[in-house]
Design a protein around this motif. Structure first.
Motif, PDB file in Angstrom:
ATOM      1  N   GLY A 172      13.400 -20.945  84.767  1.00 17.76           N
ATOM      2  CA  GLY A 172      12.652 -21.812  83.858  1.00 17.76           C
ATOM      3  C   GLY A 172      12.161 -23.018  84.625  1.00 17.76           C
ATOM      4  N   GLY A 173      12.370 -24.219  84.073  1.00 20.14           N
ATOM      5  CA  GLY A 173      11.939 -25.422  84.759  1.00 20.14           C
ATOM      6  C   GLY A 173      10.491 -25.769  84.479  1.00 20.14           C
ATOM      7  N   ILE A 174       9.875 -26.464  85.437  1.00 18.52           N
ATOM      8  CA  ILE A 174       8.487 -26.896  85.305  1.00 18.52           C
ATOM      9  C   ILE A 174       7.555 -25.704  85.496  1.00 18.52           C
ATOM     10  CG2 ILE A 174       6.676 -28.365  86.251  1.00 18.52           C
ATOM     11  CD1 ILE A 174       8.895 -30.192  87.336  1.00 18.52           C
TER      12      ILE A 174
ATOM     13  N   LEU B 180       4.257 -27.376  81.459  1.00 12.58           N
ATOM     14  CA  LEU B 180       5.183 -27.101  80.357  1.00 12.58           C
ATOM     15  C   LEU B 180       6.616 -27.160  80.873  1.00 12.58           C
ATOM     16  CD1 LEU B 180       3.499 -23.768  79.151  1.00 12.58           C
ATOM     17  CD2 LEU B 180       2.976 -26.043  78.295  1.00 12.58           C
ATOM     18  N   PHE B 181       7.553 -27.454  79.969  1.00 10.73           N
ATOM     19  CA  PHE B 181       8.973 -27.403  80.286  1.00 10.73           C
ATOM     20  C   PHE B 181       9.714 -27.108  78.986  1.00 10.73           C
ATOM     21  CE2 PHE B 181      13.240 -29.011  80.730  1.00 10.73           C
ATOM     22  CZ  PHE B 181      13.584 -28.765  82.057  1.00 10.73           C
TER      23      PHE B 181
ATOM     24  N   PHE C   4       8.479 -29.555  76.188  1.00  7.30           N
ATOM     25  CA  PHE C   4       7.870 -30.782  76.688  1.00  7.30           C
ATOM     26  C   PHE C   4       6.520 -30.429  77.306  1.00  7.30           C
ATOM     27  CE2 PHE C   4      12.354 -31.430  76.480  1.00  7.30           C
ATOM     28  CZ  PHE C   4      12.524 -32.759  76.094  1.00  7.30           C
ATOM     29  N   ILE C   5       5.473 -31.091  76.852  1.00  8.31           N
ATOM     30  CA  ILE C   5       4.106 -30.779  77.260  1.00  8.31           C
ATOM     31  C   ILE C   5       3.511 -31.990  77.978  1.00  8.31           C
ATOM     32  CG2 ILE C   5       1.882 -29.880  76.495  1.00  8.31           C
ATOM     33  CD1 ILE C   5       4.241 -28.084  75.708  1.00  8.31           C
ATOM     34  N   LEU C   6       3.077 -31.781  79.220  1.00  5.17           N
ATOM     35  CA  LEU C   6       2.401 -32.817  79.996  1.00  5.17           C
ATOM     36  C   LEU C   6       0.897 -32.653  79.821  1.00  5.17           C
ATOM     37  CD1 LEU C   6       2.560 -35.102  82.211  1.00  5.17           C
ATOM     38  CD2 LEU C   6       2.362 -33.250  83.894  1.00  5.17           C
TER      39      LEU C   6
END
Length: 330
Positions: free
Chosen positions: A90-92, A71-72, A58-60
Motif C-alpha cells: 500500500g502506501g503512497i 492517494l493513500f 487521503f487525497i493529495l
C-alpha cells in the motif's frame, strides 16, 4: 490525469492546505478517485473487499488545477494503524506528477490525523522497488522526511521478461527438473478470474502440511477476484488429472504480474512441479507484453529470511530488489 468520478459525495472529514496543494481525508467509500489508477490494490473495488472495517482515504490535490496527485489508504487499529488493510503493498500511490515536498506534506497530514485519533504507530507496506524505481526513490525520501523509518527491508525477487525463453534463464538443475516433470506427464492449465472452493481447499492443505497459514483469511480469499476477475490467474499443475501444485498470480498493473500465493504437495517435490507453474506464468507474461514477473519476498511463516526459497527463486532467473516496510511511532 483522467476525470474524477462524480458518482460519490465528496465531503471531506478534514482538509489541510499548503502553498500549492490540498490534502483531504474521507471514509474510503465517499472519497474521490481518479478514473485511472495504475496498480490494482489501490482501486476502490479492491479496497472494499480487503476489509469490512473503515478505511480512511487521503487525497493529495493540486490547488491550481484541482487534479488528484496522489492517494493513500489506511486502516485504523486500536493502537497500530496500517496501510494497506489486506494486500501485498500500500502506501503512497502517485497518479500524476508531484514533487517530494508535496508527498511529505501528505504524509505529515496523515500523521496528524492518526495521532488525533489516538493511534500510536502507522505501518506502511510498500511495493517492490522494481515496479517503478524512480517513484520508489521519490517516495522513499518523502517517507524519511516525514519521520517514517524502514522497519523491515526485504529482499524481493523478480524476473524481467525479455526475449529469451524460460528454459534459457533458469539454472541447469531446474532445467532438468522441468524436463523430467513434463516427461512424467505433469500438465499445467490456467483459469482466469476463478477462485473456487477446490483451489482454496488445495492451497489450505499445502500450507498446513508445510506448517504455514494462508496469507489471506478464507472468508476474504474468495472475494478478491470478484471485483476484477480478469486480473486474477490460477495456474494448476496436475499429475494424472489430480492437482499437485497451484499458483495464484495477480496482474497488478499493465507491466506487472505478481505471484500472490502458491503451494505444492510434498510427495511430488522430486518432480519440482512449481517450476512448471512459473514457466507458465513467464510465458503468459511474454504473450501479454508484461515486463516483470514479481516472485515476492523470501521469508518463512515467522517472517524470517528463508535461504532455500531465495535460492529457488534465483535458480529460476530471479533478480533481487528491495521491498520496504516503513513505520512511524507517535
Amino acid at each position: 490525469m483522467g476525470p474524477i468520478s462524480t458518482i460519490f459525495t465528496h465531503t471531506p472529514l478534514r482538509s489541510w492546505t499548503n502553498n500549492d496543494a490540498v490534502v483531504e481525508v474521507f471514509p474510503m467509500p465517499e472519497a474521490p478517485f481518479p478514473t485511472t489508477i495504475p496498480w490494482l490494490f489501490f482501486r476502490r473495488e479492491q479496497l472494499a473487499v480487503q476489509t469490512s472495517d473503515l478505511i480512511y482515504s487521503f487525497i493529495l490535490i493540486s490547488k491550481e488545477s484541482g487534479d488528484i496527485l496522489s492517494l493513500f489508504h489506511c486502516l485504523p487499529g486500536f493502537h497500530d494503524w496500517i496501510s494497506p488493510p489486506l494486500a501485498p503493498f500500500g502506501g503512497i500511490m502517485p497518479v500524476a506528477h508531484c514533487r517530494g515536498d508535496q508527498l511529505t506534506f501528505l504524509l505529515t497530514c496523515i500523521r496528524e490525523w492518526v495521532i488525533y485519533h489516538g493511534g500510536k504507530a502507522l505501518t506502511i507496506k510498500t511495493a517492490p522497488s522494481c515496479y517503478d524505481p524512480i517513484t520508489h526513490q521519490l517516495c522513499h525520501h518523502s517517507y524519511l522526511a516525514a519521520g517514517f523509518l524502514p522497519n523491515h527491508t526485504y529482499s524481493n525477487a523478480y524476473i524481467p521478461i525479455g526475449g529469451e525463453g524460460f528454459d534459457r534463464i533458469i539454472e541447469p538443475s531446474e532445467r532438468r527438473r522441468l524436463s523430467n516433470g513434463k516427461k512424467r506427464g505433469l500438465q499445467v492449465t490456467m483459469k482466469q478470474g476463478v477462485f473456487d472452493k477446490t483451489t482454496e481447499d488445495f492451497l489450505h492443505r499445502c500450507y498446513q502440511v508445510h506448517g504455514y497459514q494462508l496469507p489471506v483469511p478464507p472468508d476474504r480469499l474468495a472475494l478478491l477476484p470478484g471485483t476484477c476477475p480478469e486480473n486474477y490467474l490460477v495456474f494448476t499443475n496436475r499429475f494424472e488429472e489430480e492437482p499437485v501444485a497451484v499458483a495464484v498470480m495477480v496482474r497488478v498493473g499493465d507491466r506487472i504480474l505478481y505471484h500472490f500465493m502458491s503451494g505444492y504437495l510434498p510427495e511430488y517435490r522430486t518432480l519440482s512441479p512449481s517450476v512448471m507453474l512459473f514457466e507458465a506464468a513467464f510465458e503468459y507474461c511474454r504473450s501479454k507484453e508484461i515486463a516483470i514477473l514479481d516472485l515476492g519476498i523470501c521469508i518463512d511463516h515467522f517472517g524470517n529470511p528463508k535461504p532455500s526459497l531465495s535460492r529457488f527463486k534465483a535458480n529460476i532467473g530471479g533478480l533481487e530488489c528491495e521491498k520496504i516496510v516503513y513505520k512511524a511511532f507517535f
